[in-house]
Design a protein around this motif. Structure first.
Motif, PDB file in Angstrom:
ATOM      1  N   GLY A   1      -1.757  16.920  -9.175  1.00  0.00           N
ATOM      2  CA  GLY A   1      -1.156  16.047 -10.167  1.00  0.00           C
ATOM      3  C   GLY A   1      -0.374  14.886  -9.592  1.00  0.00           C
ATOM      4  N   GLU A   2      -0.134  14.879  -8.275  1.00  0.00           N
ATOM      5  CA  GLU A   2       0.657  13.810  -7.670  1.00  0.00           C
ATOM      6  C   GLU A   2      -0.231  12.631  -7.259  1.00  0.00           C
ATOM      7  N   VAL A   3       0.417  11.496  -6.991  1.00  0.00           N
ATOM      8  CA  VAL A   3      -0.287  10.271  -6.594  1.00  0.00           C
ATOM      9  C   VAL A   3      -0.232  10.139  -5.071  1.00  0.00           C
ATOM     10  N   TYR A   4      -1.347   9.722  -4.481  1.00  0.00           N
ATOM     11  CA  TYR A   4      -1.452   9.642  -3.017  1.00  0.00           C
ATOM     12  C   TYR A   4      -2.079   8.318  -2.585  1.00  0.00           C
ATOM     13  N   VAL A   5      -1.660   7.850  -1.410  1.00  0.00           N
ATOM     14  CA  VAL A   5      -2.370   6.772  -0.729  1.00  0.00           C
ATOM     15  C   VAL A   5      -3.394   7.438   0.174  1.00  0.00           C
ATOM     16  N   VAL A   6      -4.656   7.126  -0.063  1.00  0.00           N
ATOM     17  CA  VAL A   6      -5.760   7.725   0.689  1.00  0.00           C
ATOM     18  C   VAL A   6      -6.326   6.667   1.634  1.00  0.00           C
ATOM     19  N   VAL A   7      -6.246   6.940   2.927  1.00  0.00           N
ATOM     20  CA  VAL A   7      -6.746   6.003   3.932  1.00  0.00           C
ATOM     21  C   VAL A   7      -8.075   6.528   4.470  1.00  0.00           C
ATOM     22  N   THR A   8      -9.100   5.701   4.390  1.00  0.00           N
ATOM     23  CA  THR A   8     -10.433   6.048   4.895  1.00  0.00           C
ATOM     24  C   THR A   8     -10.848   4.988   5.917  1.00  0.00           C
ATOM     25  N   PRO A   9     -11.975   5.175   6.590  1.00  0.00           N
ATOM     26  CA  PRO A   9     -12.428   4.150   7.532  1.00  0.00           C
ATOM     27  C   PRO A   9     -12.787   2.827   6.866  1.00  0.00           C
TER      28      PRO A   9
ATOM     29  N   ARG B   1       1.716  11.012   0.396  1.00  0.00           N
ATOM     30  CA  ARG B   1       2.146  11.334  -0.966  1.00  0.00           C
ATOM     31  C   ARG B   1       3.199  10.333  -1.437  1.00  0.00           C
ATOM     32  N   VAL B   2       2.990   9.773  -2.618  1.00  0.00           N
ATOM     33  CA  VAL B   2       3.926   8.802  -3.169  1.00  0.00           C
ATOM     34  C   VAL B   2       5.202   9.517  -3.614  1.00  0.00           C
ATOM     35  N   ARG B   3       6.332   9.066  -3.089  1.00  0.00           N
ATOM     36  CA  ARG B   3       7.632   9.654  -3.418  1.00  0.00           C
ATOM     37  C   ARG B   3       8.471   8.744  -4.315  1.00  0.00           C
ATOM     38  N   GLY B   4       8.101   7.492  -4.387  1.00  0.00           N
ATOM     39  CA  GLY B   4       8.815   6.532  -5.223  1.00  0.00           C
ATOM     40  C   GLY B   4       8.125   5.193  -5.121  1.00  0.00           C
ATOM     41  N   TYR B   5       8.576   4.237  -5.901  1.00  0.00           N
ATOM     42  CA  TYR B   5       7.967   2.915  -5.802  1.00  0.00           C
ATOM     43  C   TYR B   5       8.960   1.835  -6.209  1.00  0.00           C
ATOM     44  N   VAL B   6       8.714   0.625  -5.697  1.00  0.00           N
ATOM     45  CA  VAL B   6       9.535  -0.542  -5.998  1.00  0.00           C
ATOM     46  C   VAL B   6       8.676  -1.491  -6.815  1.00  0.00           C
ATOM     47  N   SER B   7       9.205  -1.957  -7.940  1.00  0.00           N
ATOM     48  CA  SER B   7       8.409  -2.793  -8.825  1.00  0.00           C
ATOM     49  C   SER B   7       9.226  -3.958  -9.362  1.00  0.00           C
ATOM     50  N   SER B   8       8.570  -5.099  -9.526  1.00  0.00           N
ATOM     51  CA  SER B   8       9.195  -6.255 -10.177  1.00  0.00           C
ATOM     52  C   SER B   8       8.807  -6.307 -11.650  1.00  0.00           C
ATOM     53  N   TYR B   9       8.029  -5.299 -12.097  1.00  0.00           N
ATOM     54  CA  TYR B   9       7.594  -5.253 -13.492  1.00  0.00           C
ATOM     55  C   TYR B   9       8.662  -4.561 -14.339  1.00  0.00           C
ATOM     56  N   ILE B  10       9.152  -5.252 -15.342  1.00  0.00           N
ATOM     57  CA  ILE B  10      10.164  -4.714 -16.244  1.00  0.00           C
ATOM     58  C   ILE B  10       9.483  -4.362 -17.568  1.00  0.00           C
ATOM     59  N   PRO B  11       9.456  -3.084 -17.935  1.00  0.00           N
ATOM     60  CA  PRO B  11       8.779  -2.697 -19.187  1.00  0.00           C
ATOM     61  C   PRO B  11       9.414  -3.370 -20.391  1.00  0.00           C
TER      62      PRO B  11
END
Length: 255
Positions: free
Chosen positions: A155-163, A206-216
């Motif tokens: 259920g978590e979000v991940y950065v997946v690095v491939t070749p 594994r994504v633990r948090g994020y920084v965004s300039s988008y304001i809902p």
């Protein structure tokens, strides 16, 4: 590093990285190869890492550490604490090829982020809309390394690095080291899930948090009223939400 010290095998440095005490000869070799390193810091753990004062924050020190069954490159500050390396979109093509090369990391920015001071973290700039509306284009996700597939949290979000790419995806099911494939999901309902061979995964973060300039924007009044109607009709709000998630475009088939 082994080649720079003139060692024929990596076993000596690998043993040190695993916790073995370095010999006097090894310490001497290191100080001769890198004279800017302070002997007090290297031997006694006192003072700054480099001679002449604290390390410049713009010039982090590159070190190798053991992560699972791999030896990886990380950057540390003058106190030996790991930095968060930021990988922007333009640098991600190079990251695919040089993700463990010291020369590559010298050109990346390093940060100390509040709440992410302990442990190894890496920050990736997000490209594309596959994870909208959860995470948007140009947001920056802060991630921790996943050493083995069995540590994946469903259920978590991940950065997946491939070749071939650096991608941001959600993994909904547990993954074992023996599994030949893993299914990757997008939060964008217009993107279909797809299976990837686990052997193609070079790194997993594994994504633990994020920084965004988008304001809902303010909550949609129509949506709020719709929920009021659902509750007034006697339906459980949680059950309705669960039904929508399980039967959405990205839902995995059930047997």
């Amino acid at each position: 590093m082994t080649k720079q010290l003139g060692y024929a095998a990596t076993s000596k440095l690998y043993g040190i990285l695993q916790g073995s005490a370095p010999s006097f000869g090894t310490l001497t070799d290191i100080l001769e190869q890198w004279p800017e390193v302070s002997a007090d810091w290297l031997v006694l753990g006192k003072g700054p890492m480099l001679r002449g004062g604290a390390t410049d924050a713009a010039s982090p020190v590159l070190v190798q550490q053991v992560r699972g069954d791999k030896v990886v490159v990380v950057t540390v500050d003058d106190k030996g604490k790991e930095n968060t390396v930021f990988v922007p979109i333009p640098a991600q093509a190079g990251y695919i090829i040089q993700h463990n090369e010291a020369v590559y990391f010298q050109h990346l920015d390093n940060y100390r982020l509040p709440g992410f001071e302990r442990g190894e973290y890496r920050a990736f700039e997000v490209a594309g809309d596959s994870m909208e509306p959860t995470i948007n284009h140009r947001d920056v996700v802060v991630c921790s390394r996943v050493d083995e597939l069995r540590f994946v949290e469903p259920g978590e979000v991940y950065v997946v690095v491939t070749p071939e790419s650096v991608m941001l995806k959600r993994i909904k099911a547990r993954v074992r080291s023996t599994d030949p494939e893993v299914t990757l999901y997008s939060d964008n309902p217009h993107r279909q899930p797809y299976a990837m061979e686990t052997r193609d995964i070079v790194e997993l973060w594994r994504v633990r948090g994020y920084v965004s300039s988008y304001i809902p924007s303010a909550p949609d009044v129509t949506v709020e009223r719709l929920w009021e109607v659902i509750e007034a009709l006697g339906f459980d709000k949680g059950e309705v939400r669960r039904h929508l998630l399980e039967n959405g475009p990205n839902s995995a088939p059930t047997l």
